[in-house]
Write a protein that holds these residues in place. Sequence first.
Motif, PDB file in Angstrom:
ATOM      1  N   ASN A   1       0.821  -1.197   0.000  1.00  0.00           N
ATOM      2  CA  ASN A   1       0.000   0.000   0.000  1.00  0.00           C
ATOM      3  C   ASN A   1       0.865   1.261   0.000  1.00  0.00           C
ATOM      4  O   ASN A   1       2.052   1.209   0.339  1.00  0.00           O
TER       5      ASN A   1
ATOM      6  N   ASP B   1       1.051   3.486   2.120  1.00  0.00           N
ATOM      7  CA  ASP B   1       1.612   3.758   3.448  1.00  0.00           C
ATOM      8  C   ASP B   1       2.837   2.907   3.756  1.00  0.00           C
ATOM      9  O   ASP B   1       3.494   3.099   4.778  1.00  0.00           O
TER      10      ASP B   1
ATOM     11  N   ASN C   1      -6.317  -3.259   3.514  1.00  0.00           N
ATOM     12  CA  ASN C   1      -5.541  -2.367   4.363  1.00  0.00           C
ATOM     13  C   ASN C   1      -4.260  -3.031   4.846  1.00  0.00           C
ATOM     14  O   ASN C   1      -4.154  -4.252   4.914  1.00  0.00           O
ATOM     15  N   SER C   2      -3.289  -2.222   5.210  1.00  0.00           N
ATOM     16  CA  SER C   2      -2.036  -2.743   5.754  1.00  0.00           C
ATOM     17  C   SER C   2      -2.269  -3.336   7.135  1.00  0.00           C
ATOM     18  O   SER C   2      -2.940  -2.737   7.973  1.00  0.00           O
ATOM     19  N   THR C   3      -1.734  -4.529   7.353  1.00  0.00           N
ATOM     20  CA  THR C   3      -1.822  -5.184   8.651  1.00  0.00           C
ATOM     21  C   THR C   3      -0.444  -5.713   9.038  1.00  0.00           C
ATOM     22  O   THR C   3       0.381  -6.018   8.171  1.00  0.00           O
TER      23      THR C   3
ATOM     24  N   ASP D   1       0.759   2.180  13.317  1.00  0.00           N
ATOM     25  CA  ASP D   1      -0.480   1.558  12.863  1.00  0.00           C
ATOM     26  C   ASP D   1      -0.416   0.056  13.138  1.00  0.00           C
ATOM     27  O   ASP D   1       0.542  -0.619  12.766  1.00  0.00           O
TER      28      ASP D   1
ATOM     29  N   ASN E   1      -8.348  -8.411   3.357  1.00  0.00           N
ATOM     30  CA  ASN E   1      -8.315  -7.025   3.808  1.00  0.00           C
ATOM     31  C   ASN E   1      -7.339  -6.231   2.932  1.00  0.00           C
ATOM     32  O   ASN E   1      -6.155  -6.567   2.865  1.00  0.00           O
TER      33      ASN E   1
ATOM     34  N   GLY F   1      -1.213  -5.523   2.404  1.00  0.00           N
ATOM     35  CA  GLY F   1      -2.544  -6.106   2.556  1.00  0.00           C
ATOM     36  C   GLY F   1      -2.912  -6.789   1.260  1.00  0.00           C
ATOM     37  O   GLY F   1      -2.113  -7.480   0.638  1.00  0.00           O
TER      38      GLY F   1
ATOM     39  N   SER G   1     -10.355  -4.137  10.993  1.00  0.00           N
ATOM     40  CA  SER G   1     -10.787  -3.913   9.615  1.00  0.00           C
ATOM     41  C   SER G   1     -10.869  -5.192   8.796  1.00  0.00           C
ATOM     42  O   SER G   1     -11.559  -5.242   7.769  1.00  0.00           O
TER      43      SER G   1
ATOM     44  N   TRP H   1       6.060   2.193   7.594  1.00  0.00           N
ATOM     45  CA  TRP H   1       4.742   1.833   8.120  1.00  0.00           C
ATOM     46  C   TRP H   1       4.841   1.283   9.540  1.00  0.00           C
ATOM     47  O   TRP H   1       4.036   1.653  10.406  1.00  0.00           O
TER      48      TRP H   1
END
Length: 301
Positions: free
Chosen positions: A43, A45, A60-62, A97, A58, A49, A112, A92
């Motif tokens: 991503n 950021d 989004n970044s995890t 986060d 997902n 993900g 998320s 990141w």
Amino acid sequence: MDIQKAKQFIISNARPLELAWYRAVFEGGPKGAVVEELKKFQNPDGGFGNALEPDNWNPNSTPITTNDAIIHLYQCGALGEAGNIIEGIARWLKSGDGFDRGQQRWRFAVESSKEHPHAIWWEPGDGKESWNPTVSLAAFLCCVDGGERWKELVREAFSWLESAREVGSDEVKCFMLAHRMMELYGVTDVIDLDKAREAVKRAVGLAVCHEVEKYGVEYVAGPSAFFHEESPYVPEGIEDLVKADLAAIDKLQMEDGGFDITWQWYTPYEQEYKQARDWWRPRVTLEKLGFYLAFNGGESK
């Protein structure tokens, strides 16, 4: 194992990322191809993900997916060729986060993920976070960024490991990755690397399943869960388990040459689960192939 059928299954069915992984590891292909394919899952950021792990869609970044990106780079020997990716990951991770400041751990699962197709284990619980993926993420930052904060996390993790009585298999693999990266980067001011190596070997012995009849049938960790290449972390006394795992691989290879997953999602995403299974099977086959070649002398049945 029919090695040629396994290779052909991967070539015919893998996503471009896993195909590049296969080419790099088994055919001497360019590591840069793995890096280029991996970028597609990163991503803006800097985190990862977008179903890099096929059982979590997902976007989004995890933390756990970002850790999986590091695993890809390590296993393909591409850490040294992934400058921009590595810079993004470090940025990141340092953003906070996905980091639980109270527990001082990166979260295994994030809220998320519940909004997208996923397996049940990606739904957050209320328990204490394990060292999966914190120890390997902190070790990564020790290698590429430094910082006493990350060094203290790694020291705490390996201090715990030395006397742990129970360790999860995925947690052990994070310790293996952490130790390997610090060796590769020559980071010697955080932990005693020789002592830590013995702690990891001991942990493998704790985590490996001794019920060999479950290998490849249930979601348990035989030796092939830990070792996809020759490894300094193989503990003494598991020779019979290795033989049993090799025999299970011979038995469980499917007609198409690949191997199947051993789990269900237990969430109401039936069509997505079928797609995820199709994505996972080449990766499982890659890992079985690596183990078989490393521990069976490269000979097919």
